[in-house]
Scaffold this motif. Structure first.
Motif, short mmCIF file in Angstrom:
data_model
loop_
_atom_site.label_atom_id
_atom_site.label_comp_id
_atom_site.label_asym_id
_atom_site.label_seq_id
_atom_site.Cartn_x
_atom_site.Cartn_y
_atom_site.Cartn_z
N GLU A 365 38.89 -1.79 32.03
CA GLU A 365 39.46 -0.76 32.90
C GLU A 365 38.98 -0.96 34.34
OE1 GLU A 365 41.50 2.59 34.26
OE2 GLU A 365 41.71 1.37 32.45
N ASN A 366 37.74 -1.34 34.47
CA ASN A 366 37.18 -1.59 35.80
C ASN A 366 37.91 -2.75 36.49
OD1 ASN A 366 35.33 -0.91 37.81
ND2 ASN A 366 33.94 -2.55 37.21
N GLU A 367 38.20 -3.81 35.73
CA GLU A 367 38.92 -4.96 36.29
C GLU A 367 40.35 -4.56 36.67
OE1 GLU A 367 38.03 -8.06 37.13
OE2 GLU A 367 35.98 -7.40 36.72
N ARG A 368 40.98 -3.71 35.83
CA ARG A 368 42.35 -3.26 36.13
C ARG A 368 42.37 -2.47 37.44
NH1 ARG A 368 45.75 0.96 35.57
NH2 ARG A 368 44.07 2.35 34.90
N ARG A 369 41.37 -1.60 37.60
CA ARG A 369 41.30 -0.81 38.83
C ARG A 369 41.03 -1.69 40.04
NH1 ARG A 369 37.68 4.45 36.94
NH2 ARG A 369 39.25 5.37 35.55
N LYS A 370 40.19 -2.70 39.87
CA LYS A 370 39.91 -3.62 40.97
C LYS A 370 41.18 -4.36 41.38
CE LYS A 370 35.03 -4.62 40.02
NZ LYS A 370 34.06 -5.67 39.57
N LEU A 371 41.99 -4.77 40.40
CA LEU A 371 43.24 -5.47 40.68
C LEU A 371 44.20 -4.59 41.46
CD1 LEU A 371 44.98 -8.00 40.28
CD2 LEU A 371 45.76 -7.03 38.11
N ILE A 372 44.32 -3.32 41.02
CA ILE A 372 45.20 -2.37 41.71
C ILE A 372 44.73 -2.17 43.14
CG2 ILE A 372 45.92 0.05 41.79
CD1 ILE A 372 45.84 0.02 38.70
N GLU A 373 43.38 -2.06 43.31
CA GLU A 373 42.82 -1.85 44.64
C GLU A 373 43.06 -3.06 45.53
OE1 GLU A 373 40.81 0.16 47.73
OE2 GLU A 373 41.83 0.81 45.90
#
Length: 401
Positions: A365-373
């Motif tokens: 989830e952290n990686e997904r959020r980083k990608l979106i950011e």
């Protein structure tokens, strides 16, 4: 010293120097401990004589062998079998700990050495990597019995012993009423250090050492708290309070308390469940809760080592019993406790797997959020670049007018 040819210096300490020598007649390599001074100091003389007496009492393959003792020009010389390295040198070479099977083999041999000492009524009191010699064939030899003492009925010993990092809480609190369990605590500290290359409790002073221990292990026992409060050296320092690790404590009352790291967390993923269970049986705040050296050797952690190492089993034990007045953990009760601990460890492993899955999902989830950011920032950068380009074009048109 005419009998020996000096090759070089093997080590130095407050006592004197250890020389690497060769027997001129046999060619055998030996370590010669040469003491400082002329032996006139009464305290030094007593300490040296006690060390010699203890070394003559023990006879075990995992304890360095005293070949002979002699005097030259009022200086005492002790001649020992030679070993290539000590455990500190091995740790320094590895940097991040050694192989788990090597840890098991070395700790097993250390337990055997201390079992022999304790059976013969001897407390070593200075277990540390420098005092564990290692021969080329992997044999471990416990050495340096300068701080060792025979078990006393009164249990009244010198307060200041053992290198700080390997001292048990009761030694740090300056009690003179301790048992062979101080050696058991040190085994656990050595095991942790061999596992990851880092001292288990690296305190910078006595009070800091206690704090470092408590950050992992939690509160002192009631008896230890009493010793702490009576020790003037600690009068200016207030003990931290930690959550209880067992029992039905009131959650609200514990909300303001510190949470200890615990050995489970400190060594998570670094050792097997069986190894961790064994180490936790040594690192107990209450000395009476620690395994004895004899019980250590019966622990499942060492299963199969006797059969795999028959050459190490030809020990000559004098079988002198340890003082029966000292607190001993009951064997049968301890075996039941081990079984209960095994079951508890199974539950801990289940919880670990759950926690691991949670951590994986969190990381995903952290990686997904980083990608979106990253995508959002990229869009902003493009918009800023476009805006800058428009401003440049606008400026060019104005200049052309």
């Amino acid at each position: 010293m005419n009998k020996y040819e000096v090759i070089g210096i093997q080590g130095e300490g407050a006592y004197g120097v250890v020389l690497k020598c060769r027997n001129k007649e046999t060619g055998e390599l030996v370590a010669v401990k040469k003491f400082k001074g002329d032996g006139e100091n009464e305290m030094d003389r007593k300490t040296t004589l006690r060390e010699v007496k203890i070394l003559k009492t023990v006879n075990h393959i995992n304890i360095v062998n005293l070949i002979e003792a002699f005097k030259r020009r009022n200086r005492l010389y002790l001649v020992f079998e030679f070993c290539d390295k000590n455990m500190l040198e091995i740790l320094e070479e590895s940097g991040s700990g050694i192989d788990s099977e090597d840890v098991r083999f070395y700790i097993w041999q250390l337990c055997r050495a201390l079992d022999h000492c304790h059976r013969n009524g001897i407390i070593h009191r200075d277990i540390k990597p420098e005092n564990l010699l290692v021969c080329k064939n992997g044999e471990l030899k416990l050495c340096d019995f300068g701080f060792a003492r025979f078990v006393s009925n009164k249990g009244d010993y010198t307060e200041y012993v053992a290198t700080r990092w390997y001292r048990s809480p009761e030694l740090l609190l300056s009690t003179s009423n301790y048992t062979t369990s101080v050696d058991i605590w040190a085994i656990g500290c050595i095991m942790g250090e061999l596992t990851d290359g880092q001292p288990m409790f690296p305190g910078e002073s006595e009070i800091d050492q206690l704090n470092v221990i408590m950050k992992v292990m939690g509160n002192l026992t009631d008896e230890q708290k009493s010793l702490y409060s009576r020790n003037s050296a600690f009068s200016e320092f207030k003990l931290p309070l930690f959550e209880q690790q067992s029992g039905n404590s009131n959650k609200q009352s514990q909300s303001s308390l510190l949470k200890p790291e615990t050995l489970d967390r400190k060594y998570f993923g670094k050792m097997s469940r069986r190894a961790l269970h064994f180490m936790k049986s040594l690192i107990k705040m209450d000395p009476s809760d620690r395994l004895t050296a004899e019980q250590c050797l019966r622990h499942p952690y060492f299963e199969g080592l006797e059969q795999a190492n028959p050459d190490l089993m030809h020990t000559i034990s004098r079988n002198v019993p340890v003082d029966n007045d000292r607190p001993q953990a009951k064997g049968r009760g301890r075996d039941v406790e081990i079984e209960k601990e095994k079951e508890r460890m199974k539950q801990i492993e289940i919880e670990r797997q759950k926690q691991k899955q949670i951590e994986i999902e969190f990381e995903q989830e952290n990686e997904r959020r980083k990608l979106i950011e990253r995508e959002r920032l990229k869009k902003i950068e493009i918009e800023i670049e476009n805006e800058n380009q428009r401003q440049i074009e606008g400026s060019k048109e104005e200049l052309n007018i």
